[in-house]
Design a protein around this motif. Structure first.
Motif, PDB file in Angstrom:
ATOM      1  N   THR A  68      10.484  20.659   2.060  1.00 13.77           N
ATOM      2  CA  THR A  68       9.484  21.710   1.914  1.00 13.77           C
ATOM      3  C   THR A  68       8.302  21.161   1.122  1.00 13.77           C
ATOM      4  O   THR A  68       8.474  20.610   0.040  1.00 13.77           O
ATOM      5  N   ILE A  69       7.120  21.301   1.699  1.00 13.06           N
ATOM      6  CA  ILE A  69       5.891  20.826   1.071  1.00 13.06           C
ATOM      7  C   ILE A  69       5.333  21.913   0.152  1.00 13.06           C
ATOM      8  O   ILE A  69       5.379  23.097   0.467  1.00 13.06           O
ATOM      9  N   GLY A  70       4.782  21.500  -0.999  1.00  8.86           N
ATOM     10  CA  GLY A  70       4.107  22.443  -1.869  1.00  8.86           C
ATOM     11  C   GLY A  70       4.829  22.654  -3.181  1.00  8.86           C
ATOM     12  O   GLY A  70       5.639  21.825  -3.606  1.00  8.86           O
ATOM     13  N   ILE A  71       4.518  23.762  -3.844  1.00  6.89           N
ATOM     14  CA  ILE A  71       5.164  24.137  -5.093  1.00  6.89           C
ATOM     15  C   ILE A  71       5.735  25.543  -4.937  1.00  6.89           C
ATOM     16  O   ILE A  71       5.496  26.219  -3.938  1.00  6.89           O
ATOM     17  N   GLU A  72       6.504  25.978  -5.923  1.00  6.71           N
ATOM     18  CA  GLU A  72       7.182  27.263  -5.800  1.00  6.71           C
ATOM     19  C   GLU A  72       6.212  28.442  -5.804  1.00  6.71           C
ATOM     20  O   GLU A  72       6.507  29.488  -5.235  1.00  6.71           O
ATOM     21  N   GLN A  73       5.074  28.285  -6.453  1.00  8.74           N
ATOM     22  CA  GLN A  73       4.071  29.343  -6.485  1.00  8.74           C
ATOM     23  C   GLN A  73       3.127  29.248  -5.280  1.00  8.74           C
ATOM     24  O   GLN A  73       3.057  28.230  -4.602  1.00  8.74           O
ATOM     25  N   PHE A  74       2.419  30.324  -5.037  1.00  5.52           N
ATOM     26  CA  PHE A  74       1.301  30.340  -4.076  1.00  5.52           C
ATOM     27  C   PHE A  74       1.727  29.907  -2.672  1.00  5.52           C
ATOM     28  O   PHE A  74       1.182  28.964  -2.110  1.00  5.52           O
ATOM     29  N   ARG A  75       2.693  30.617  -2.102  1.00 12.26           N
ATOM     30  CA  ARG A  75       3.267  30.177  -0.843  1.00 12.26           C
ATOM     31  C   ARG A  75       2.888  31.058   0.352  1.00 12.26           C
ATOM     32  O   ARG A  75       3.477  30.927   1.425  1.00 12.26           O
ATOM     33  N   THR A  76       1.923  31.933   0.206  1.00 12.42           N
ATOM     34  CA  THR A  76       1.487  32.734   1.343  1.00 12.42           C
ATOM     35  C   THR A  76       0.206  32.148   1.925  1.00 12.42           C
ATOM     36  O   THR A  76      -0.572  31.492   1.215  1.00 12.42           O
ATOM     37  N   PRO A  77      -0.058  32.380   3.215  1.00 11.65           N
ATOM     38  CA  PRO A  77      -1.297  31.858   3.823  1.00 11.65           C
ATOM     39  C   PRO A  77      -2.556  32.327   3.100  1.00 11.65           C
ATOM     40  O   PRO A  77      -3.554  31.597   3.079  1.00 11.65           O
ATOM     41  N   ARG A  78      -2.512  33.506   2.488  1.00 12.74           N
ATOM     42  CA  ARG A  78      -3.697  33.996   1.758  1.00 12.74           C
ATOM     43  C   ARG A  78      -4.065  33.059   0.614  1.00 12.74           C
ATOM     44  O   ARG A  78      -5.251  32.947   0.252  1.00 12.74           O
ATOM     45  N   GLU A  79      -3.073  32.362   0.056  1.00 18.40           N
ATOM     46  CA  GLU A  79      -3.337  31.456  -1.062  1.00 18.40           C
ATOM     47  C   GLU A  79      -4.072  30.190  -0.629  1.00 18.40           C
ATOM     48  O   GLU A  79      -4.489  29.392  -1.454  1.00 18.40           O
ATOM     49  N   LEU A  80      -4.234  30.001   0.680  1.00 19.76           N
ATOM     50  CA  LEU A  80      -4.940  28.833   1.202  1.00 19.76           C
ATOM     51  C   LEU A  80      -6.443  29.065   1.297  1.00 19.76           C
ATOM     52  O   LEU A  80      -7.190  28.131   1.585  1.00 19.76           O
ATOM     53  N   TRP A  81      -6.880  30.297   1.056  1.00 21.26           N
ATOM     54  CA  TRP A  81      -8.306  30.618   1.160  1.00 21.26           C
ATOM     55  C   TRP A  81      -9.070  30.021  -0.019  1.00 21.26           C
ATOM     56  O   TRP A  81      -8.550  29.891  -1.120  1.00 21.26           O
TER      57      TRP A  81
ATOM     58  N   VAL B 210       0.849  -1.184   0.000  1.00 16.90           N
ATOM     59  CA  VAL B 210       0.000   0.000   0.000  1.00 16.90           C
ATOM     60  C   VAL B 210       0.891   1.242   0.000  1.00 16.90           C
ATOM     61  O   VAL B 210       2.023   1.195   0.497  1.00 16.90           O
ATOM     62  N   VAL B 211       0.398   2.313  -0.578  1.00 21.01           N
ATOM     63  CA  VAL B 211       1.138   3.574  -0.557  1.00 21.01           C
ATOM     64  C   VAL B 211       1.058   4.143   0.855  1.00 21.01           C
ATOM     65  O   VAL B 211      -0.028   4.382   1.381  1.00 21.01           O
ATOM     66  N   THR B 212       2.200   4.349   1.486  1.00 11.97           N
ATOM     67  CA  THR B 212       2.256   4.869   2.845  1.00 11.97           C
ATOM     68  C   THR B 212       2.411   6.391   2.828  1.00 11.97           C
ATOM     69  O   THR B 212       2.794   6.977   1.810  1.00 11.97           O
ATOM     70  N   PRO B 213       2.155   7.047   3.971  1.00 11.53           N
ATOM     71  CA  PRO B 213       2.355   8.495   4.028  1.00 11.53           C
ATOM     72  C   PRO B 213       3.785   8.920   3.690  1.00 11.53           C
ATOM     73  O   PRO B 213       3.978   9.908   2.962  1.00 11.53           O
ATOM     74  N   ASP B 214       4.789   8.199   4.177  1.00 11.13           N
ATOM     75  CA  ASP B 214       6.178   8.564   3.857  1.00 11.13           C
ATOM     76  C   ASP B 214       6.457   8.410   2.369  1.00 11.13           C
ATOM     77  O   ASP B 214       7.203   9.202   1.779  1.00 11.13           O
ATOM     78  N   MET B 215       5.873   7.405   1.739  1.00 14.65           N
ATOM     79  CA  MET B 215       6.071   7.227   0.302  1.00 14.65           C
ATOM     80  C   MET B 215       5.414   8.359  -0.482  1.00 14.65           C
ATOM     81  O   MET B 215       6.006   8.947  -1.389  1.00 14.65           O
ATOM     82  N   HIS B 216       4.176   8.690  -0.118  1.00 19.16           N
ATOM     83  CA  HIS B 216       3.461   9.687  -0.914  1.00 19.16           C
ATOM     84  C   HIS B 216       3.915  11.113  -0.599  1.00 19.16           C
ATOM     85  O   HIS B 216       3.812  11.998  -1.451  1.00 19.16           O
ATOM     86  N   ARG B 217       4.423  11.340   0.612  1.00 16.31           N
ATOM     87  CA  ARG B 217       4.887  12.686   0.964  1.00 16.31           C
ATOM     88  C   ARG B 217       5.967  13.165   0.003  1.00 16.31           C
ATOM     89  O   ARG B 217       6.064  14.357  -0.293  1.00 16.31           O
ATOM     90  N   VAL B 218       6.783  12.257  -0.502  1.00 15.25           N
ATOM     91  CA  VAL B 218       7.816  12.618  -1.484  1.00 15.25           C
ATOM     92  C   VAL B 218       7.171  13.315  -2.680  1.00 15.25           C
ATOM     93  O   VAL B 218       7.725  14.278  -3.229  1.00 15.25           O
ATOM     94  N   HIS B 219       6.006  12.859  -3.062  1.00 12.12           N
ATOM     95  CA  HIS B 219       5.287  13.401  -4.218  1.00 12.12           C
ATOM     96  C   HIS B 219       4.861  14.854  -3.996  1.00 12.12           C
ATOM     97  O   HIS B 219       4.591  15.580  -4.945  1.00 12.12           O
ATOM     98  N   HIS B 220       4.812  15.280  -2.745  1.00 14.73           N
ATOM     99  CA  HIS B 220       4.395  16.651  -2.418  1.00 14.73           C
ATOM    100  C   HIS B 220       5.584  17.546  -2.096  1.00 14.73           C
ATOM    101  O   HIS B 220       5.410  18.632  -1.528  1.00 14.73           O
ATOM    102  N   SER B 221       6.776  17.124  -2.481  1.00 12.84           N
ATOM    103  CA  SER B 221       7.972  17.944  -2.317  1.00 12.84           C
ATOM    104  C   SER B 221       7.938  19.141  -3.254  1.00 12.84           C
ATOM    105  O   SER B 221       7.355  19.087  -4.340  1.00 12.84           O
ATOM    106  N   ILE B 222       8.603  20.211  -2.879  1.00 14.41           N
ATOM    107  CA  ILE B 222       8.689  21.407  -3.719  1.00 14.41           C
ATOM    108  C   ILE B 222       9.579  21.178  -4.935  1.00 14.41           C
ATOM    109  O   ILE B 222       9.487  21.911  -5.923  1.00 14.41           O
ATOM    110  N   HIS B 223      10.430  20.145  -4.912  1.00 12.44           N
ATOM    111  CA  HIS B 223      11.346  19.874  -6.016  1.00 12.44           C
ATOM    112  C   HIS B 223      10.614  19.110  -7.125  1.00 12.44           C
ATOM    113  O   HIS B 223      10.045  18.041  -6.865  1.00 12.44           O
ATOM    114  N   PRO B 224      10.629  19.607  -8.365  1.00 17.14           N
ATOM    115  CA  PRO B 224       9.869  18.960  -9.452  1.00 17.14           C
ATOM    116  C   PRO B 224      10.234  17.500  -9.672  1.00 17.14           C
ATOM    117  O   PRO B 224       9.346  16.690  -9.984  1.00 17.14           O
TER     118      PRO B 224
END
Length: 280
Positions: free
Chosen positions: A242-255, A195-209
């Protein structure tokens, strides 16, 4: 038994959804993998608000969902598995594997086509990684995903009970493998073979392409291993990445309002697979 499950599909799915959400939330509180830095109220209210919009649009846009279409296909003999004689158990297994492969390939597609990445990056632009990240998808992506799923069900003709089980598993594993939970490393190494575990899938949410474009599986980890998209660990470690992508990195972008219009804002950046900037 199958008839009882299918007759109560909506009730069973919402009950399991809430139970898993509560369970993963409790696990995250007791044994978090990473320290939480942003307000849970800010992220959760907007992420779950997006879930409600997604569900409403699905109900308004589609007269039938995957399980209902599978029942209709069985009745009218549509699809490959309704045209060949297979033992029920084998048809059930083939259906689960085929549906999971389709979700994997769809996920790759949404990373490969810049226009689709604009939709899918709403999921990746979350600045933290927890159970609600697994529910955070743009409404247009949800509609396209449902259309693809219905096309696969119509072509494959899987048993309705197999589609029901797959839908439940997909929802459950999405919440599980996006959760901010700590699993002992030895157990994680064993689990990620089945099964895909959280540690395995977290890599997919890295800021590095190059890490974002790996570990596409939701249910089963085998497609990543077989098709060369598996990456064992993030280069900066799970605590330091670092989680996320290079764009949209301020808390306002979470709205919620920003999440809904995000596909229209800014360039597609270097994340789509095989883009020139992705190789840098």
């Amino acid at each position: 038994m199958s008839e009882l499950l299918l007759a109560n599909e909506s009730l069973i799915r919402i009950t399991l959804f809430l139970a898993i959400l509560v369970a993963m939330t409790a696990w995250e509180a007791v044994a978090p993998r990473r320290q939480r830095e942003l307000s849970r109220l800010l992220r959760w209210s907007n992420n779950l608000g997006l879930v409600l919009i997604d569900r409403l649009l699905l109900q308004l846009s589609f007269p039938i969902f995957a399980v209902g279409l599978a029942l209709l296909a069985e009745e009218r003999g549509w699809g490959l598995l309704n045209s060949v004689e297979l033992p029920f158990g084998l048809a059930w297994l083939v259906s689960l594997l085929a549906l999971d492969l389709a979700i994997y390939l769809q996920h790759v597609l949404f990373h490969a086509v810049p226009a689709l990445w604009r939709l899918h990056r709403v999921h990746h632009a979350d600045l933290e990684f927890d159970v609600t990240t697994g529910l955070r998808f743009h409404p247009v992506e949800i509609l396209l995903s449902m259309g693809i799923k219905l096309a696969v069900v119509a072509a494959l003709g899987p048993p309705a009970i197999a589609v029901f089980v797959f839908e439940v598993l997909l929802n459950a594993t999405s919440m599980f493998n996006h959760s901010n939970v700590r699993i002992p490393l030895g157990l994680d190494r064993i689990l990620r073979w089945i099964v895909v575990t959280p540690d395995m899938h977290r890599v997919h949410h890295s800021i590095h392409p190059n890490e974002t474009n790996s570990n596409f599986g939701f249910n089963l980890p085998w497609w990543d291993r077989l098709l060369g998209t598996y990456r064992a660990q993030p280069q900066e470690g799970h605590a330091g990445m670092t989680i996320g992508i290079e764009q949209f990195r301020t808390p306002r972008e979470l709205w919620l309002d920003r999440l809904l219009i995000q596909p229209l804002r800014g360039p597609a950046s270097g994340y789509p697979i095989n883009r020139e900037t992705d190789a840098k």
